[in-house]
Design an enzyme around this catalytic site. Sequence first.
Site, PDB file in Angstrom:
ATOM      1  N   CYS A  40       7.392  23.446 -40.014  1.00 48.73           N
ATOM      2  CA  CYS A  40       8.794  23.013 -40.001  1.00 48.73           C
ATOM      3  C   CYS A  40       9.515  23.565 -38.760  1.00 48.73           C
ATOM      4  O   CYS A  40       9.565  24.783 -38.546  1.00 48.73           O
ATOM      5  CB  CYS A  40       9.498  23.480 -41.269  1.00 48.73           C
ATOM      6  SG  CYS A  40      11.222  22.914 -41.380  1.00 48.73           S
ATOM      7  N   CYS A  71      13.087  18.131 -46.199  1.00 51.75           N
ATOM      8  CA  CYS A  71      13.465  18.305 -44.795  1.00 51.75           C
ATOM      9  C   CYS A  71      13.694  16.930 -44.158  1.00 51.75           C
ATOM     10  O   CYS A  71      13.092  15.928 -44.562  1.00 51.75           O
ATOM     11  CB  CYS A  71      12.369  19.043 -44.036  1.00 51.75           C
ATOM     12  SG  CYS A  71      12.822  19.420 -42.319  1.00 51.75           S
ATOM     13  N   HIS A 122       7.815  21.924 -45.726  1.00 54.38           N
ATOM     14  CA  HIS A 122       6.541  21.498 -45.130  1.00 54.38           C
ATOM     15  C   HIS A 122       6.112  22.500 -44.078  1.00 54.38           C
ATOM     16  O   HIS A 122       6.938  23.085 -43.370  1.00 54.38           O
ATOM     17  CB  HIS A 122       6.670  20.103 -44.520  1.00 54.38           C
ATOM     18  CG  HIS A 122       7.636  20.037 -43.363  1.00 54.38           C
ATOM     19  ND1 HIS A 122       7.214  20.017 -42.061  1.00 54.38           N
ATOM     20  CD2 HIS A 122       8.980  20.023 -43.320  1.00 54.38           C
ATOM     21  CE1 HIS A 122       8.268  19.971 -41.259  1.00 54.38           C
ATOM     22  NE2 HIS A 122       9.360  19.973 -41.994  1.00 54.38           N
ATOM     23  N   ARG A 161       8.193  13.122 -40.758  1.00 54.42           N
ATOM     24  CA  ARG A 161       6.810  13.062 -41.260  1.00 54.42           C
ATOM     25  C   ARG A 161       6.686  13.388 -42.741  1.00 54.42           C
ATOM     26  O   ARG A 161       5.596  13.434 -43.281  1.00 54.42           O
ATOM     27  CB  ARG A 161       5.935  14.024 -40.440  1.00 54.42           C
ATOM     28  CG  ARG A 161       5.853  13.639 -38.973  1.00 54.42           C
ATOM     29  CD  ARG A 161       5.339  14.781 -38.130  1.00 54.42           C
ATOM     30  NE  ARG A 161       6.275  15.905 -38.103  1.00 54.42           N
ATOM     31  CZ  ARG A 161       6.076  17.039 -37.424  1.00 54.42           C
ATOM     32  NH1 ARG A 161       4.967  17.194 -36.733  1.00 54.42           N
ATOM     33  NH2 ARG A 161       6.976  18.002 -37.441  1.00 54.42           N
ATOM     34  N   ASP A 216      12.684  16.041 -41.404  1.00 55.14           N
ATOM     35  CA  ASP A 216      11.517  15.711 -40.580  1.00 55.14           C
ATOM     36  C   ASP A 216      10.956  14.336 -40.947  1.00 55.14           C
ATOM     37  O   ASP A 216      10.699  14.057 -42.122  1.00 55.14           O
ATOM     38  CB  ASP A 216      10.444  16.801 -40.783  1.00 55.14           C
ATOM     39  CG  ASP A 216       9.341  16.724 -39.740  1.00 55.14           C
ATOM     40  OD1 ASP A 216       8.692  15.663 -39.631  1.00 55.14           O
ATOM     41  OD2 ASP A 216       9.130  17.717 -39.029  1.00 55.14           O
TER      42      ASP A 216
END
Length: 218
Positions: free
Chosen positions: A107, A48, A104, A52, A50
Site C-alpha cells: 500500500c 483502499c 493490501h 488494483r 488503490d
Amino acid sequence: MSKSIIDESYNKLIRGNKLFSDSRTFNDPEYFKKLSLGQKPDYLWIGCSDSRVPANEVTNTESGEIFVHRNIANLVVHTDFNLMSVLEYAVNVLEVKHIIVCGHYGCGGVRAAMTNKTFGLVDKWLRNIKDVYHRNQNELEQIMDIDKRSDRLTELNVMQQVKNLAETKIVQKAWHQGRGLVIHGWVYGMNNGLITELNTIHDNKEDLPEIYRYEFED
Ligand code: CO
C-alpha cells in the site's frame, strides 16, 4: 500526451460500458430492471482507493452485493463525516451483516506514512497511520526488511481500523439492538489475488477498552 491518445483511453471506457451492459442482459434481459428496484447488500466494504483492489472483482461478486467506501489506506477516522455517513446508512438503513476493512500489501499510503517526507494535504490523513506505527514501534523496528515492515504495518493498520469501527456509536448501537453485525479485518495480496483474514469483532466485549463503550437507554 497527444489528444488522440487521450481520446483513445477515454473511449475505451465508453466502449467497455456498452460491452458490460450487453453482457449482463445477454443471459438475463431483466438484469438492470431488477437492480434498479433497490439495493439490499449484506456487506459494507471499506478499502483502499488503490486501483488494483476493486471490491467486487476480488470477491467475485456482482453489482448490488457490496456497499463500498474507499479512501487512501482504508482508514476509519471518527471525525470523517464522509465515512461516518456511509457507515450510518449501511448499518441503519441497509442493515448490512458484515463490515469489511480491506487493506493490501504494497500500500502506497502505508509506505508514505513510514517516511519523514511531506506529500501535501495527505500528510494529515497519513498521520493516522503514523500513530499506528508509533504504537507498535518496537515490533515494527525489529523487522529489518522495509517491504516486510510495511506489510506488517499494513496488517496492524487494518486491525486498528476494525477497532476504530467497534468504537463508533453506530456500530455499538447495532450490537445493543442485538443485530449480528460482524466487523472483519482483511489484507489483500496483490501478488496472488488472495485475501488473508486478520481479525474479527462481533460484540463490544471483545478488545474494546471500557472508555470507548457507550451505554444506551433503550
Ligand atoms: Co493502498
